[in-house]
Enzyme design. Structure first.
Site, PDB file in Angstrom:
ATOM      1  N   TYR A 270      40.715  49.836  34.363  1.00  0.00           N
ATOM      2  CA  TYR A 270      40.300  48.692  33.548  1.00  0.00           C
ATOM      3  C   TYR A 270      39.223  49.173  32.583  1.00  0.00           C
ATOM      4  CZ  TYR A 270      39.255  43.810  32.419  1.00  0.00           C
ATOM      5  OH  TYR A 270      39.096  42.610  31.762  1.00  0.00           O
ATOM      6  N   TYR A 362      40.830  38.077  39.937  1.00  0.00           N
ATOM      7  CA  TYR A 362      39.712  38.154  39.008  1.00  0.00           C
ATOM      8  C   TYR A 362      38.369  37.991  39.708  1.00  0.00           C
ATOM      9  CZ  TYR A 362      42.919  37.870  34.994  1.00  0.00           C
ATOM     10  OH  TYR A 362      43.890  38.111  34.051  1.00  0.00           O
TER      11      TYR A 362
END
Length: 401
Positions: A270, A362
């Site tokens: 990420y 998340y």
């Protein structure tokens, strides 16, 4: 002298040259090619006096140069297949009657159908260019594909592909490494993880063997070991071909794997723009109003910094949330030992089949958990608009944040 990159496509520049009758060898417009014709896509269809005609958009020519051509003149079977498929797709969606309508012995497509076919053709070209751009910019061998069979949405207009963190001014993401290990056999000796006080993260099959919450210390650019070292996994980039695709349930873009992924395998990193937590709070208010979630708190050791993948990122920008995910977040340290700035890696939590969508939770990021209990303790400036979750999992919590 300074310059900015041209945002116009090659075809657009060629159209301008041909419109003004200009030659430009660098973009392929010469005396020989100035009058060359290649079908870019088909716009419309009609039948006159028993003959089928297609309205042709010529590649590198403006739309004002479109011409009707008889079927026998067209040597573009793939474009003809696309035209027919797009027409049938439109009809199946709106449940209209026949595509052709007889009027004074002339058969034509309804304007709405022709308009959809043109938009679909333009979208197909735009997505193809985007796919080529992504694969040109990526730093790993695996391919990135793009697919939209759901709507007419094209590539995101304000997204820039990067392979590693993009630090905001004043933030240094490369520091703390001056030496590396001297191992000849990294798993068997006192390698980088042991120097940091942790165990090696990978087993002999290069699969993750540590529990979530523990850090990963990989060998760095100063280490004696070579590129085949079993302690170099995340730094090599994703080994799997992935597809950015349009979801059919209102979640926007998503990512699916095109290959089988075994349990505890590294899938992707990420990345995004590294900003301060104060700046993240400001941007977060804006993103919440837009219904976007791209802020990833780097809270392994402190909460000074956040990764913002809204404008700058890689394939992970498009990975959707799930309350029952198949990816898990791990903090990784390679060429930077600053505990405030770990790299973020996503590993599989189970076997993932080819064609399956990739997801992560998340709330694994350490972001503020706005549950009914915790939200009451926050100041008004910290309270965020809650985004409804559409993951569809049996254990869905109902909200992304």
């Amino acid at each position: 002298a300074w310059y900015v990159p041209c945002l116009a496509s090659l075809e657009t520049l060629q159209e301008l040259c041909r419109k003004e009758n200009l030659r430009c060898k660098s973009i392929g417009i010469t005396n020989r090619s100035l009058k060359s014709y290649e079908v870019e896509y088909l716009c419309d269809y009609k039948v006159e006096e028993g003959k089928a005609y297609y309205l042709v958009k010529w590649k590198g020519w403006p739309e004002s140069s479109n011409t009707w051509e008889p079927r026998k003149h067209l040597n573009c079977p793939l474009l003809l297949q696309n035209f027919l498929r797009d027409k049938n797709e439109y009809l199946s969606r709106v449940r209209e009657g026949k595509a052709l309508k007889v009027r004074n012995h002339v058969k034509t497509l309804k304007p709405a159908i022709a308009d959809y076919i043109v938009k679909k053709a333009k979208q197909r070209i735009a997505l193809q260019r985007w796919k080529e751009e992504l694969n040109r910019k990526k730093n790993h061998k695996a391919m990135i594909l793009v697919e939209n069979t759901v709507d007419l949405e094209g590539p995101p207009l304000d997204f820039y592909y990067i392979n590693e963190y993009k630090p905001a001014p004043g933030i240094n993401v490369l520091n703390g490494i001056t030496t590396g290990c001297e191992c000849a056999d990294c798993p068997a000796e006192k390698c980088c993880p042991k120097e940091a006080g942790f165990i090696l993260a990978y087993n002999k099959r290069k699969k993750l063997k540590i529990q979530p919450g523990l850090p990963i210390y990989e060998c760095n650019s100063y280490c004696r070991c070579g590129p085949d070292c079993p302690n170099r996994i995340v730094q090599k980039g994703t080994p799997y071909s992935l597809c950015i695709f349009r979801t059919n349930n209102g979640r926007g873009w998503g990512v699916k794997t095109l290959q089988k992924i075994k349990t505890n395998s590294f899938v992707m990193e990420y990345v995004g723009e590294v900003i301060t937590s104060e700046e993240a709070e400001r941007r977060g208010q804006l993103y919440d109003n837009q219904g976007n979630t791209y802020l990833f708190d780097l809270d392994y050791d402190s909460d000074e910094f956040t990764v913002d993948a809204a404008r700058y990122g890689n394939v992970s920008h498009f990975v959707n949330h799930s309350c029952d995910p198949n990816l898990q977040v791990f903090n990784v340290f390679i060429d930077n030992l600053d505990l405030r700035l770990p790299r973020i890696a996503l590993f599989s939590t189970r076997t993932i089949k080819a064609g399956e969508e990739l997801t992560f939770d998340y709330q694994m990021k350490g972001s503020i958990d706005l549950t009914s209990d915790s939200a009451e303790d926050l100041s008004p400036s910290k309270k965020r608009i809650r985004t409804v979750c559409k993951c569809g999992a049996v254990c869905c919590r109902g909200y992304l944040n």
